[in-house]
Design a protein around this motif. Structure first.
Motif, PDB file in Angstrom:
ATOM      1  N   GLU A  77      38.780  33.863  39.256  1.00  7.41           N
ATOM      2  CA  GLU A  77      39.243  33.318  40.534  1.00  7.41           C
ATOM      3  C   GLU A  77      40.589  33.917  40.936  1.00  7.41           C
ATOM      4  OE1 GLU A  77      39.368  29.108  40.047  1.00  7.41           O
ATOM      5  OE2 GLU A  77      37.204  28.916  39.656  1.00  7.41           O
ATOM      6  N   CYS A  78      41.479  34.008  39.965  1.00 10.06           N
ATOM      7  CA  CYS A  78      42.807  34.562  40.206  1.00 10.06           C
ATOM      8  C   CYS A  78      42.732  36.030  40.603  1.00 10.06           C
ATOM      9  CB  CYS A  78      43.660  34.394  38.952  1.00 10.06           C
ATOM     10  SG  CYS A  78      45.302  35.128  39.021  1.00 10.06           S
ATOM     11  N   MET A  79      41.921  36.802  39.896  1.00  8.39           N
ATOM     12  CA  MET A  79      41.792  38.236  40.191  1.00  8.39           C
ATOM     13  C   MET A  79      41.184  38.458  41.572  1.00  8.39           C
ATOM     14  SD  MET A  79      43.135  40.035  37.763  1.00  8.39           S
ATOM     15  CE  MET A  79      42.390  41.690  37.817  1.00  8.39           C
ATOM     16  N   ALA A  80      40.271  37.581  41.966  1.00  8.13           N
ATOM     17  CA  ALA A  80      39.685  37.686  43.305  1.00  8.13           C
ATOM     18  C   ALA A  80      40.767  37.495  44.369  1.00  8.13           C
ATOM     19  CB  ALA A  80      38.582  36.655  43.480  1.00  8.13           C
ATOM     20  N   GLU A  81      41.687  36.569  44.123  1.00 15.38           N
ATOM     21  CA  GLU A  81      42.790  36.348  45.049  1.00 15.38           C
ATOM     22  C   GLU A  81      43.716  37.559  45.112  1.00 15.38           C
ATOM     23  OE1 GLU A  81      44.727  32.814  43.731  1.00 15.38           O
ATOM     24  OE2 GLU A  81      43.057  31.478  44.274  1.00 15.38           O
ATOM     25  N   GLU A  82      43.752  38.329  44.008  1.00 13.87           N
ATOM     26  CA  GLU A  82      44.576  39.537  43.966  1.00 13.87           C
ATOM     27  C   GLU A  82      43.836  40.746  44.534  1.00 13.87           C
ATOM     28  OE1 GLU A  82      47.714  39.793  43.026  1.00 13.87           O
ATOM     29  OE2 GLU A  82      47.878  37.655  42.570  1.00 13.87           O
ATOM     30  N   GLY A  83      42.573  40.542  44.930  1.00 10.34           N
ATOM     31  CA  GLY A  83      41.815  41.620  45.553  1.00 10.34           C
ATOM     32  C   GLY A  83      40.962  42.432  44.611  1.00 10.34           C
ATOM     33  N   PHE A  84      40.683  41.893  43.418  1.00 12.86           N
ATOM     34  CA  PHE A  84      39.885  42.635  42.441  1.00 12.86           C
ATOM     35  C   PHE A  84      38.652  41.842  42.036  1.00 12.86           C
ATOM     36  CE2 PHE A  84      44.269  44.060  41.647  1.00 12.86           C
ATOM     37  CZ  PHE A  84      44.109  45.436  41.776  1.00 12.86           C
ATOM     38  N   GLU A  85      37.612  42.571  41.632  1.00 15.27           N
ATOM     39  CA  GLU A  85      36.459  41.939  41.018  1.00 15.27           C
ATOM     40  C   GLU A  85      36.778  41.758  39.528  1.00 15.27           C
ATOM     41  OE1 GLU A  85      32.901  44.140  41.617  1.00 15.27           O
ATOM     42  OE2 GLU A  85      33.237  44.420  43.768  1.00 15.27           O
ATOM     43  N   TYR A  86      36.252  40.705  38.964  1.00 17.08           N
ATOM     44  CA  TYR A  86      36.459  40.486  37.531  1.00 17.08           C
ATOM     45  C   TYR A  86      35.261  39.741  36.985  1.00 17.08           C
ATOM     46  CZ  TYR A  86      38.425  39.037  33.052  1.00 17.08           C
ATOM     47  OH  TYR A  86      38.640  38.841  31.705  1.00 17.08           O
ATOM     48  N   THR A  87      34.612  40.337  35.986  1.00 16.07           N
ATOM     49  CA  THR A  87      33.465  39.712  35.349  1.00 16.07           C
ATOM     50  C   THR A  87      33.931  38.966  34.100  1.00 16.07           C
ATOM     51  OG1 THR A  87      32.000  41.486  36.094  1.00 16.07           O
ATOM     52  CG2 THR A  87      31.213  40.084  34.297  1.00 16.07           C
ATOM     53  N   PRO A  88      33.749  37.651  34.050  1.00 14.73           N
ATOM     54  CA  PRO A  88      34.200  36.882  32.875  1.00 14.73           C
ATOM     55  C   PRO A  88      33.565  37.395  31.591  1.00 14.73           C
ATOM     56  CG  PRO A  88      33.673  35.410  34.685  1.00 14.73           C
ATOM     57  CD  PRO A  88      33.180  36.777  35.092  1.00 14.73           C
ATOM     58  N   ALA A  89      34.370  37.505  30.568  1.00 16.24           N
ATOM     59  CA  ALA A  89      33.880  37.941  29.259  1.00 16.24           C
ATOM     60  C   ALA A  89      33.229  36.772  28.533  1.00 16.24           C
ATOM     61  CB  ALA A  89      35.026  38.498  28.426  1.00 16.24           C
ATOM     62  N   GLU A  90      32.286  37.076  27.675  1.00 16.50           N
ATOM     63  CA  GLU A  90      31.639  36.047  26.868  1.00 16.50           C
ATOM     64  C   GLU A  90      32.601  35.553  25.798  1.00 16.50           C
ATOM     65  OE1 GLU A  90      28.454  34.516  26.930  1.00 16.50           O
ATOM     66  OE2 GLU A  90      28.688  35.313  28.946  1.00 16.50           O
ATOM     67  N   PRO A  91      32.490  34.286  25.394  1.00 20.42           N
ATOM     68  CA  PRO A  91      33.364  33.763  24.342  1.00 20.42           C
ATOM     69  C   PRO A  91      33.275  34.597  23.075  1.00 20.42           C
ATOM     70  CG  PRO A  91      32.188  31.972  25.403  1.00 20.42           C
ATOM     71  CD  PRO A  91      31.583  33.241  25.924  1.00 20.42           C
ATOM     72  N   MET A  92      34.398  34.732  22.391  1.00 18.52           N
ATOM     73  CA  MET A  92      34.433  35.520  21.172  1.00 18.52           C
ATOM     74  C   MET A  92      33.833  34.756  20.001  1.00 18.52           C
ATOM     75  SD  MET A  92      38.216  37.213  21.426  1.00 18.52           S
ATOM     76  CE  MET A  92      38.975  35.587  21.488  1.00 18.52           C
ATOM     77  N   ASP A  93      33.315  35.509  19.061  1.00 17.27           N
ATOM     78  CA  ASP A  93      32.809  34.923  17.821  1.00 17.27           C
ATOM     79  C   ASP A  93      33.951  34.179  17.136  1.00 17.27           C
ATOM     80  OD1 ASP A  93      31.598  34.351  15.400  1.00 17.27           O
ATOM     81  OD2 ASP A  93      31.922  36.372  14.602  1.00 17.27           O
ATOM     82  N   GLN A  94      33.735  32.913  16.789  1.00 15.43           N
ATOM     83  CA  GLN A  94      34.801  32.113  16.191  1.00 15.43           C
ATOM     84  C   GLN A  94      34.790  32.140  14.667  1.00 15.43           C
ATOM     85  OE1 GLN A  94      35.172  28.162  18.159  1.00 15.43           O
ATOM     86  NE2 GLN A  94      33.670  28.978  19.583  1.00 15.43           N
ATOM     87  N   GLY A  95      33.821  32.824  14.095  1.00 14.79           N
ATOM     88  CA  GLY A  95      33.801  32.955  12.657  1.00 14.79           C
ATOM     89  C   GLY A  95      33.606  31.626  11.938  1.00 14.79           C
ATOM     90  N   LEU A  96      33.916  31.637  10.669  1.00 15.09           N
ATOM     91  CA  LEU A  96      33.715  30.454   9.826  1.00 15.09           C
ATOM     92  C   LEU A  96      34.558  29.276  10.286  1.00 15.09           C
ATOM     93  CD1 LEU A  96      32.404  29.286   7.235  1.00 15.09           C
ATOM     94  CD2 LEU A  96      34.447  30.068   6.010  1.00 15.09           C
TER      95      LEU A  96
END
Length: 331
Positions: free
Chosen positions: A69-88
Motif C-alpha cells: 500500500e505504501c509503495m503504491a502511494e510512492e508510485g511503485f508496484e510492489y508484490t508482497p513476499a510470502e512469509p519466510m520459513d520460521q524453522g523449528l
C-alpha cells in the motif's frame, strides 16, 4: 545485497528476549510473582500474548500488505513476499531455550540458526523482474522508497541507530505491526524501560550470582574450558561464528551494495565450529545447573522484578487493562 528482513524485527525480538528472560509461561494477569515467574515477566506475557507459527505468519503477511500500500502511494508496484520459513522455533517442538536439551542439540543457536529460525529455502524476490526492468535511477528511487534513503554517516566508525521513520515503507509497516501500541513504544513508560534495562545489566553484580559464578567457572574449567562467565562462553562462539561466516569482513567500498554477494563460508569450518559450539554450550548449561548459577540468577531476577513491580506495578497494570479493553473494543 539488501536484506529483506525488516530491521525492526530484530530489535523487537531482542527486546522480547530481554524483557521475558526467565519467563516460564502465561499467567493470565500482571499479578505479583509466584516462586517461578516474576511480576514483570507475567506482565509482558500478558500484554505480549503467546504467539504461535500461525500468528507470526499473519504478522508477516500484514507487513507485506502495508508495504504494498505504501509503495503504491510512492508510485511503485510492489508484490508482497510470502512469509519466510520460521524453522523449528516456529513450532511447538523446540526445546526451552535455556535447557540442557537445547544446548545438547543446538548449542547457542549460532551455527544452528537456520535450522532453528528457517532460512534454508532460497529466498525468491517476487519484485525482482519488475525492478530489473527499471533504469538505474528508477531502481534507486524504488529502494529509497522501500528501505529509506541510503546516506553516508558523518562518522563511518559510529554505530548507526535504526529509526523506523527513516526506513521507508518497510520501516513504517514493521513499526505498525510489531511495535506500535507496545509498552516499549509508550513514552510514558520510558523511565521504567530504562531502569529495567539497567537492572538487567546489573544482575551479574548480585552477591549470590557472583558467588555462583565462581563455582561455575571452576566447573567449566574441569570440563576443559577457560571462561569467567557464561556470557564469555557464549560470546566466544558467536565471535568465532562471525569470523567463519565472513560477517566480520568489511565490504569493498567500491562494490555495488545492490549486487554484492558476501563470501561463502567454508563448510568444513562451519561443521567444526558447530561441534565445538554444542560442546561448549552443553558444558556451560550443565555447570549452570550443578553450580547453582542458574538458580542464583533466577532468584536475583525475581527479587529485581519484585522491586520494580512495587515501583511501577500500578502503572503497568493500568496499561495492561487499557490494552485488554482496546482489544475487546476492536473485536
Amino acid at each position: 545485497m539488501r536484506s529483506h528482513l525488516p530491521a525492526s524485527v530484530g530489535a523487537f525480538a531482542g527486546a522480547v528476549a530481554l524483557l521475558l528472560a526467565g519467563c516460564t509461561g502465561g499467567t493470565g494477569g500482571a499479578t505479583p510473582s509466584d516462586d517461578e515467574t516474576g511480576p514483570l515477566s507475567a506482565f509482558f506475557e500478558q500484554v505480549g500474548g503467546s504467539m504461535d507459527a500461525e500468528d507470526n505468519e499473519a504478522q508477516q503477511r500484514r507487513v507485506e500488505e502495508l508495504v504494498a500500500e505504501c509503495m503504491a502511494e510512492e508510485g511503485f508496484e510492489y508484490t508482497p513476499a510470502e512469509p519466510m520459513d520460521q524453522g523449528l522455533m516456529g513450532t511447538d517442538d523446540a526445546p526451552e531455550w535455556d535447557s540442557l536439551e537445547f544446548a545438547e542439540q543446538y548449542g547457542y543457536g549460532a551455527t544452528t540458526s537456520e535450522e532453528l529460525f528457517g532460512g534454508t529455502e532460497e529466498y525468491v524476490d517476487p519484485n525482482q523482474e519488475y525492478v530489473a526492468s527499471m533504469s538505474e535511477t528508477e531502481q534507486e528511487a524504488f529502494y529509497a522508497a522501500l528501505y529509506g534513503a541510503m546516506e553516508e554517516p558523518e562518522d563511518p566508525e559510529a554505530e548507526v541507530e535504526y529509526n523506523w521513520e527513516t526506513a521507508g515503507c518497510q520501516g513504517a509497516a514493521s513499526h505498525e505491526v510489531y511495535e506500535e501500541g507496545q509498552v516499549w513504544d509508550d513514552p510514558a513508560m520510558q523511565d521504567l524501560m530504562d531502569e529495567m534495562n539497567t537492572e538487567y545489566e546489573r544482575l551479574a553484580e548480585d552477591d549470590g550470582v557472583r558467588e555462583a559464578q565462581g563455582a561455575w567457572a571452576e566447573c567449566v574449567a574441569d570440563a576443559g574450558y577457560d571462561f569467567a562467565t557464561p556470557e564469555e562462553a557464549s560470546q566466544s562462539i558467536w565471535t568465532e561464528y562471525e569470523s567463519v561466516m565472513g560477517y566480520d569482513q568489511e565490504m569493498d567500498p567500491e562494490a555495488d551494495p545492490e549486487t554484492y554477494v558476501p563470501p561463502t563460508p567454508d563448510a568444513a569450518k562451519v561443521a567444526e565450529l558447530k561441534e565445538k559450539e554444542i560442546a561448549v554450550a552443553t558444558a556451560d548449561r550443565r555447570c549452570q545447573e550443578s553450580s547453582g548459577y542458574a538458580k542464583a540468577q533466577k532468584d536475583a531476577q525475581l527479587a529485581m522484578e519484585n522491586r520494580l513491580w512495587e515501583k511501577y506495578g500500578d502503572q503497568l497494570q493500568a496499561f495492561a487493562d487499557d490494552s485488554t479493553a482496546a482489544a475487546t473494543d476492536g473485536k
